[in-house]
Design an enzyme around this catalytic site. Sequence first.
Site, short mmCIF file in Angstrom:
data_model
loop_
_atom_site.label_atom_id
_atom_site.label_comp_id
_atom_site.label_asym_id
_atom_site.label_seq_id
_atom_site.Cartn_x
_atom_site.Cartn_y
_atom_site.Cartn_z
N SER A 18 0.85 -1.15 -0.15
CA SER A 18 0.05 -0.23 0.05
C SER A 18 0.97 1.27 -0.01
O SER A 18 2.14 1.17 0.64
CB SER A 18 -0.92 0.06 1.17
OG SER A 18 -0.04 0.07 2.49
N GLN B 183 1.90 4.15 2.14
CA GLN B 183 1.75 4.31 3.23
C GLN B 183 2.83 4.96 3.85
O GLN B 183 3.71 5.66 3.14
CB GLN B 183 1.90 2.96 4.03
CG GLN B 183 3.31 2.13 3.38
CD GLN B 183 3.16 0.71 4.01
OE1 GLN B 183 4.06 0.59 5.06
NE2 GLN B 183 2.58 0.04 3.44
N HIS C 167 4.66 5.59 8.02
CA HIS C 167 4.66 5.09 9.56
C HIS C 167 4.74 6.33 10.41
O HIS C 167 5.58 7.38 10.31
CB HIS C 167 5.79 4.14 9.80
CG HIS C 167 5.86 3.02 8.91
ND1 HIS C 167 4.85 2.13 8.91
CD2 HIS C 167 6.72 2.62 8.09
CE1 HIS C 167 5.13 1.27 7.90
NE2 HIS C 167 6.30 1.50 7.37
N LYS D 297 7.84 3.89 13.74
CA LYS D 297 8.27 2.84 13.26
C LYS D 297 9.37 3.34 11.89
O LYS D 297 9.16 3.05 10.96
CB LYS D 297 7.18 1.99 12.60
CG LYS D 297 7.54 0.62 12.03
CD LYS D 297 6.28 0.28 11.52
CE LYS D 297 6.69 -1.16 10.71
NZ LYS D 297 5.52 -1.67 9.74
N GLU E 246 12.31 2.68 9.63
CA GLU E 246 12.69 1.28 9.06
C GLU E 246 13.80 1.55 8.12
O GLU E 246 13.84 2.45 7.47
CB GLU E 246 11.54 0.47 8.59
CG GLU E 246 10.88 1.35 7.41
CD GLU E 246 9.40 0.56 7.01
OE1 GLU E 246 8.83 0.02 7.69
OE2 GLU E 246 9.08 0.72 5.82
N HIS F 197 5.76 5.91 0.94
CA HIS F 197 6.42 5.15 0.37
C HIS F 197 5.42 3.64 0.16
O HIS F 197 4.54 3.74 0.84
CB HIS F 197 7.74 4.61 1.20
CG HIS F 197 7.31 4.02 2.46
ND1 HIS F 197 7.14 4.47 3.55
CD2 HIS F 197 7.17 2.63 2.89
CE1 HIS F 197 6.86 3.80 4.68
NE2 HIS F 197 7.08 2.43 4.09
N ARG G 231 -2.36 3.56 5.87
CA ARG G 231 -2.47 3.36 4.42
C ARG G 231 -3.43 4.58 3.89
O ARG G 231 -4.23 4.88 4.35
CB ARG G 231 -2.84 2.07 4.20
CG ARG G 231 -2.09 1.13 4.88
CD ARG G 231 -2.43 -0.21 4.96
NE ARG G 231 -1.80 -1.37 5.29
CZ ARG G 231 -2.20 -1.74 6.72
NH1 ARG G 231 -3.08 -1.11 7.56
NH2 ARG G 231 -1.25 -2.83 7.27
N LYS H 282 -6.80 -3.18 2.42
CA LYS H 282 -6.76 -3.02 4.00
C LYS H 282 -7.53 -1.63 4.25
O LYS H 282 -7.69 -0.78 3.53
CB LYS H 282 -5.68 -3.23 4.61
CG LYS H 282 -4.99 -4.52 4.30
CD LYS H 282 -3.75 -4.77 5.02
CE LYS H 282 -2.90 -6.20 5.03
NZ LYS H 282 -1.68 -6.24 5.53
#
Length: 490
Positions: free
Chosen positions: A114, A116, A118, A141, A143, A287, A306, A312
């Site tokens: 998706s 999205q 964080h 989050k 990453e 991203h 998202r 979702k």
Amino acid sequence: MGVENGQNGHAAHGNQDDGSDTAAVNTRKSVIGLIPVAKDYAWGIRGMDSRVARYALESKAIDEVDPDCPYAELWIGTHPKGPSKLKTGEYLRDAIGEDLPFLFKVLSAGKALSIQAHPDKENAKRLNIEDPVNYGDANHKPEMAIALTPFEAMCGFRRLEEISYLIKKHPEFAACISEEAKLAVFLAQEPLAQRDALQKLFSSFMTCDPEVSSHQLNLLLIRLQAEQSQLHPHPHDEPAWERKCARAVLRLAQQFHGDPGAMAPLFLNYLLIAPGESFFMAANEPHAYVAGEIIECMACSDNVVRAGLTPKFKDVDNLVNMLTYSMGGPSIDAGAYMAESTDVIRYTPPCPEFEVMVLTIEPGHKLTYKNPKIPAVLIILEGSGHLDGKLCRPGRSYYWPPDADDLEFFVEQCRRGPMKVAMAHKNRHLDRPTAVNRDDFGGTSSHRISVPASPMPFLGMGGGRSPSSNYQKRFARDFEENDNAAIPEL
């Protein structure tokens, strides 16, 4: 942290399987086998084609591989949605006595994830209070992704001059954006005005009437298909980046029929990351991973906001409000050699929760790796060899207690290729990050931070022995000029 290298094997390396109940395991003076958790999501790669499936089978996370199942993620850590167990039966968290500050993953993406971002800590706490069902923890989050195969991703907003050009070139895209947003994009000059323009653009596009955006997407696809076909009179008249952008739209539209998010390559950077290269995604940056396999390490959280390319839960309002609206993608880097050995490459983000080491042990060599004295987890990425006398195969994962002995890796001379191991633990090199963001991406200024020498493995992860000096000079120049040349496009 230190390593020792050599070429002398010795008889102590037998063919013991890591499942044997040895004294070393019982006293925790060596690594202990781990059972991670496999996740199947719709975007995963199906059956044995998925690295996640093969690793999960080898580590006994699953009993058999379903050829129709999309195996997407393998989790190694203590997150409550997928807690790892020791092969001795304990949960990893109980063995450590607390949660790991990070979550270590292997991802196998067969189609796009998706659109999205964080949340940062402040937003994560708010979302967890307001909607604990969709945001199950209160942690941020950040990453880092390290490519195992050629990996495609959309990361960060394109620069406004590129978006302005694409709005003018594609009237269907322009029809999904308000007049106010387009005017802001065309006129913005100062940084604050540019961020405001990006927010107006993204908000306008994501809140466009679905009937309008779906209709315009269909018109765009018809035109792009004709332009990309063999019947088009001049298929190479347009620059390569425009052609690749158009093909990305067509590809996403095939995967997510009728989803206007297929137009995302018109406003997000579309990148191809080579094996061994990595990038860092800070909080609040848009991203979408598209295809390929990576190892990924992040702060211990599962919070995802998202807005498109997914069946979702979508949370457009929160995503629009939380983004930083910085331009340009993340810096692509290939880590840095450890001072003690060129057999170890570290990938260090500008956040304290984690860093990743990739070890390469060539046939006939041994490598002694000193215990970092903090809880660590590791997974065998490829090749076979021995770890403290225990047989290692791709997919097996381990917990390394902080009070255990140093580890000795050995690969027999008869093996046809190296053994590669990925290890994650708390960040011990926060003052020397390898993942350096450009100063206008990711919310962390990169001025006055030196760019590390890149051990660019041009022919595969860990394969190069010495980086190209020309590459290093070009990378440093591009970094200083803060221009887009260092970011490869698909």
